[in-house]
Design an enzyme around this catalytic site. Structure first.
Site, PDB file in Angstrom:
ATOM      1  N   CYS A  75       0.832  -0.287 -10.225  1.00 36.64           N
ATOM      2  CA  CYS A  75       0.493  -1.555 -10.878  1.00 36.64           C
ATOM      3  C   CYS A  75       0.486  -1.384 -12.395  1.00 36.64           C
ATOM      4  O   CYS A  75       0.013  -0.377 -12.913  1.00 36.64           O
ATOM      5  CB  CYS A  75      -0.882  -2.038 -10.432  1.00 36.64           C
ATOM      6  SG  CYS A  75      -0.900  -2.744  -8.789  1.00 36.64           S
ATOM      7  N   MET A 112      -1.908  -8.362  -6.970  1.00 36.74           N
ATOM      8  CA  MET A 112      -2.705  -7.175  -6.664  1.00 36.74           C
ATOM      9  C   MET A 112      -4.103  -7.260  -7.272  1.00 36.74           C
ATOM     10  O   MET A 112      -5.079  -6.794  -6.679  1.00 36.74           O
ATOM     11  CB  MET A 112      -1.991  -5.899  -7.133  1.00 36.74           C
ATOM     12  CG  MET A 112      -0.705  -5.609  -6.380  1.00 36.74           C
ATOM     13  SD  MET A 112      -0.903  -5.556  -4.573  1.00 36.74           S
ATOM     14  CE  MET A 112      -2.048  -4.193  -4.404  1.00 36.74           C
ATOM     15  N   GLU A 113      -4.197  -7.882  -8.436  1.00 35.18           N
ATOM     16  CA  GLU A 113      -5.502  -8.045  -9.079  1.00 35.18           C
ATOM     17  C   GLU A 113      -6.396  -8.971  -8.255  1.00 35.18           C
ATOM     18  O   GLU A 113      -7.597  -8.706  -8.092  1.00 35.18           O
ATOM     19  CB  GLU A 113      -5.319  -8.557 -10.503  1.00 35.18           C
ATOM     20  CG  GLU A 113      -4.787  -7.518 -11.466  1.00 35.18           C
ATOM     21  CD  GLU A 113      -3.309  -7.149 -11.294  1.00 35.18           C
ATOM     22  OE1 GLU A 113      -2.869  -6.160 -11.894  1.00 35.18           O
ATOM     23  OE2 GLU A 113      -2.578  -7.848 -10.551  1.00 35.18           O
ATOM     24  N   ASP A 127     -22.119  -2.881   0.596  1.00 36.19           N
ATOM     25  CA  ASP A 127     -23.025  -1.908   0.000  1.00 36.19           C
ATOM     26  C   ASP A 127     -24.433  -2.466  -0.170  1.00 36.19           C
ATOM     27  O   ASP A 127     -25.416  -1.785   0.109  1.00 36.19           O
ATOM     28  CB  ASP A 127     -22.479  -1.446  -1.355  1.00 36.19           C
ATOM     29  CG  ASP A 127     -23.411  -0.462  -2.037  1.00 36.19           C
ATOM     30  OD1 ASP A 127     -23.732   0.574  -1.412  1.00 36.19           O
ATOM     31  OD2 ASP A 127     -23.841  -0.731  -3.175  1.00 36.19           O
TER      32      ASP A 127
END
Length: 164
Positions: A75, A112-113, A127
């Site tokens: 990227c 992709m971002e 998390d």
């Protein structure tokens, strides 16, 4: 269609975009985190021990979009002109829906971002909630829409509009 990230000898390469035209580009990606109903209720009520789950996931997703070129080897580093994450709580299916919208003006797209933003937001939700629900499932991460560039407009069939 040929794969562009390989040279004539089959070795990996970063695509040369220097001859491409600068255009306004935008990408929208979505995903989800499925969980126990009680976990979703704790998120909604703001009672998760680690804090405001969606606020932290929103910041983490934006940071993920900005760090994509450091995480995905081929990227290009991009100037991101805008990044936004939206969440929907789907109580009927006990899941958090995530949408990322990323913009730039450049020579390559921000798909992709946007996908990275969704992924990092989902991992952050996991998390922050794993102490009460280790059964959570991250999934359905996909590109929903993209505009700009030579390939033009893409819209995944069957997607509903939200979060604009």
């Amino acid at each position: 269609m040929e794969l562009t990230h390989f040279d004539s000898q089959g070795r990996a390469r970063m695509v040369d975009v220097s001859a491409k035209e600068v255009t306004r580009r935008e990408a929208v990606a979505r995903g989800e985190v499925r969980m126990h109903p009680r976990t979703l209720a704790l998120i909604k009520e703001g009672k998760m021990a680690k804090g405001d789950v969606l606020a932290v996931a929103q910041v983490a997703g934006i940071m993920g979009a900005k760090a994509t070129s450091s995480l995905i080897p081929m990227c290009h580093p991009l100037f991101i002109s805008g990044a936004r994450l939206d969440f929907q709580l789907d109580e009927n299916n006990s899941r958090v829906l995530i949408e990322a919208r990323v913009k730039t003006a450049g020579q390559t797209g921000v798909e992709m971002e946007a996908l990275t933003a969704v992924s990092i937001a989902a991992l952050t939700i996991y998390d922050m909630c794993k102490a009460v629900d280790k059964d959570m499932v991250i999934g359905e991460i996909r590109l929903v829409e993209k505009t700009g560039g030579k390939s033009g407009h893409y819209l995944r069939e069957g997607e509903e509009q939200w979060g604009k």
